[in-house]
Scaffold this active site. Structure first.
Site, PDB file in Angstrom:
ATOM      1  CG  ASP A 235       1.754 -31.915  -8.831  1.00 26.06           C
ATOM      2  OD1 ASP A 235       0.536 -31.673  -8.813  1.00 26.06           O
ATOM      3  OD2 ASP A 235       2.295 -32.722  -8.058  1.00 26.06           O
TER       4      ASP A 235
ATOM      5  CB  SER B 247       2.025 -30.193  -5.923  1.00 27.88           C
ATOM      6  OG  SER B 247       2.966 -29.960  -6.936  1.00 27.88           O
TER       7      SER B 247
ATOM      8  NE  ARG C 278      -7.766 -29.985   1.233  1.00 28.76           N
ATOM      9  CZ  ARG C 278      -8.605 -29.852   0.210  1.00 28.76           C
ATOM     10  NH1 ARG C 278      -9.392 -28.803   0.143  1.00 28.76           N
ATOM     11  NH2 ARG C 278      -8.644 -30.748  -0.753  1.00 28.76           N
TER      12      ARG C 278
HETATM   13 MG    MG Z   1       6.155 -34.070  -7.828  1.00 26.41          MG
END
Ligand code: MG
Ligand code: ADP
Length: 536
Positions: A209, A156, A171
């Protein structure tokens, strides 16, 4: 100054009016459009090359891991093919020192170790037979693919994706900072450590995610229309939504780099990276606490929306507001009434080593505890202050002041979240497009546990004329429980089928880029999805 009025004054600084909400939506839509048109805009609007969402009939056993901002989850998921699934999972907090490690190896070998532990614990037989088979096959040219778990890797953080299981880190965010990883393929990093432990696992898919949440919600959601948006309100905040392919105009300018795109559904899931909405601060609210938090963060001027919305930051905003009141000699917050001395610093009941005096010392879960505290005299809040935060014998007035400010910080976050949700609903014209409800999947501890977070979102949605009370009722928001795991499994499933089928002939030369494999990803979901045209 009386404590109550001082607290009200601070709470008022977090008010986010109807006008603010509407200005926010306007700017959000503009910045979404800008991101669709060019690379390097404030909001990245990353094309995912996934062009349809699942419909609940998908089946199989898959593994998934999720590197969120706070925890690392490992799970195995059995998709039953009837919109239901069984999930086994383990979760471990990511050690803080690994978040800022010197080398990728330190973090990724830790992740692989967790996968090994999970396999031994929950799939012991499978693991053992793999080890034995491997030993017996030394020199015989390896063992069969079917014995290997396909794993969806939910990662994520902003990634430039080059293939279904290939993507380089753009990044770090959410407090991670490992220089060595930037620009590297995170799937390869994980696979290398998995191989070093000889685990029967193939990293089959790289999943954001938000995309996982969207997939999972679409697999489980009721109704015949697919889900529009997957949104995260956890350590960070972000959203991925189904966009018209024709509106992702930057794909045209990317030329060869864009890879092959299946146009059969006319849609593509776009990962907004909305945490960086309005980094230039044209419309976002900016209290002194927000300003200081940003200034003293590892990435000042970046992720400005996220810094006002998500779990990593809300506790810190509240902490700064509390400390400001404590340091104000005219405000009797946490003051020691028994003390005869006048020096403010010596008359507080806060322990000098309290986490309240440390950056990031106050966890966002405290906002949920105090906002939802209905005990008499706010006993629960006072106890938490005592046990977790070194504030012994806080008065009911102290607790009430803290709760008032916490509620204001939480409510502002929810209203800002509504800005993002509304912008996606409005810019895709989703309320007009379907007679069905507009479905939104959400995930993350903040939306799951903060009391009335969804109610505050809905209140703000009604404040927006293009949605209003009628539209708000037609927006269905559902927690995609275990969303990232199931979503990652769904994408691993597709990647797996694509790999077994081999790359389609017309893209053999490009089979390592996303177009080659994702063409199959798209046609798989495209073919099964009820809302999109069949592909012949
Ligand atoms: Mg999560
Ligand atoms: P991740 O972002 O790693 O996937 P979560 O969705 O669990 O993980 O989000 C973790 C974040 O949520 C942390 O910032 C934490 O402070 C916050 N959090 C944890 N519990 C609660 C709670 N009960 N209420 C509000 N925020 C919470």
């Amino acid at each position: 100054m009386a404590l109550a009025s001082a607290a009200e004054r601070v709470a008022a600084e977090f008010e986010y009016s109807k006008e603010d909400v509407n200005r926010g939506v306007q700017a959000f839509i503009e910045q979404m459009d800008e991101g669709l048109g060019k690379v390097g805009a404030t909001m990245s609007q990353i094309p995912t090359y996934v062009t349809a969402v699942p419909n609940g009939t998908e089946k199989g056993l898959y593994m998934a891991v999720d590197l969120g901002g706070t925890n690392f989850r490992v799970c195995s998921i059995q998709l039953h093919g009837n919109s239901t699934f069984s999930l086994t999972q383990s979760k471990v907090a990511i050690p803080k020192d690994l978040m800022v490690a010197k080398t990728s190896h330190e973090l990724f070998s830790f992740l692989a170790k967790q996968i090994e532990l999970f396999l031994k614990t929950h799939h012991g037989e499978h693991y053992q037979s793999h080890v034995e088979r491997k030993a017996s096959m030394i020199g015989l040219g390896g063992y069969k693919d079917e014995e290997i778990f396909s794993l969806g890797f939910t990662f994520s953080f902003p990634v430039q994706q080059y293939g279904i299981n290939k993507g380089t880190l753009i990044r770090w965010t959410k407090g991670f900072d490992i220089h060595d990883t930037v620009g590297k393929d995170v799937c390869a990093l994980l696979q290398k450590e998995i191989d070093a432990l000889s685990l029967p696992v193939r990293v089959a898919a790289l999943v954001n995610d938000t995309v996982g949440t969207l997939m999972a919600r679409s697999y489980t959601s009721p109704g015949k229309t697919g889900t529009l948006l997957g949104a995260i309100f956890g350590t960070g905040t972000n959203g991925a939504y189904v966009e018209k392919l024709g509106k992702v105009t930057k794909l045209k300018n990317m030329g060869e780099e864009a890879g092959e795109i299946d146009e059969s559904t006319g849609e593509m899931i776009v990962n907004t990276e909305w945490g960086s909405f309005d980094n230039h601060m044209s419309v976002l609210p900016d209290t002194p606490y927000d300003k200081d938090l940003d200034k003293e963060s590892v990435n000042p001027g970046i992720q400005m929306f996220e810094k006002r919305v998500s779990g990593m930051f809300l506790g810190e905003i509240l902490r700064r507001a509390i400390v400001a009141l404590v340091n104000d000699p005219s405000v009797p917050l946490f003051s020691d009434e028994d003390s005869s001395r006048n020096d403010v610093h010596s008359t507080t009941i806060i322990d000098p080593s309290s986490p309240l005096y440390q950056q990031w010392g106050l966890d966002t879960s405290f906002l949920s505890i105090t906002s939802g505290d209905s005990s008499s005299g706010l006993k629960v809040t006072r106890q938490t202050l005592d046990v977790d935060y070194g504030v012994s014998a806080a008065s009911a007035e102290d607790a009430e002041a803290v709760r008032l400010i916490a509620a204001a910080v939480g409510k502002r976050a929810a209203r800002l979240s509504a800005v993002a949700i509304a912008a996606v609903v409005i810019s895709t014209d989703s309320l007009a497009k379907t007679g069905d409800d507009v479905d939104i999947g959400v995930d993350g501890s903040l939306v799951e546990f903060y009391p009335n977070f969804e109610d505050y979102i809905r209140e703000a949605l009604r404040d927006i004329p293009q949605i209003g009370p009628q539209g708000e009722k037609r927006i269905r928001i559902g927690i995609a429980k275990d969303g990232s795991g199931v979503g990652a499994a769904l994408i691993a499933l597709v990647a797996d089928k694509a790999m077994r089928a081999g790359p389609p002939t017309e893209v053999t030369r490009r089979d390592s880029v996303v177009g080659g494999l994702s063409g199959l990803v798209q046609s798989f979901f495209g073919g099964l999805n009820r809302t999109v045209r069949m592909r012949v």
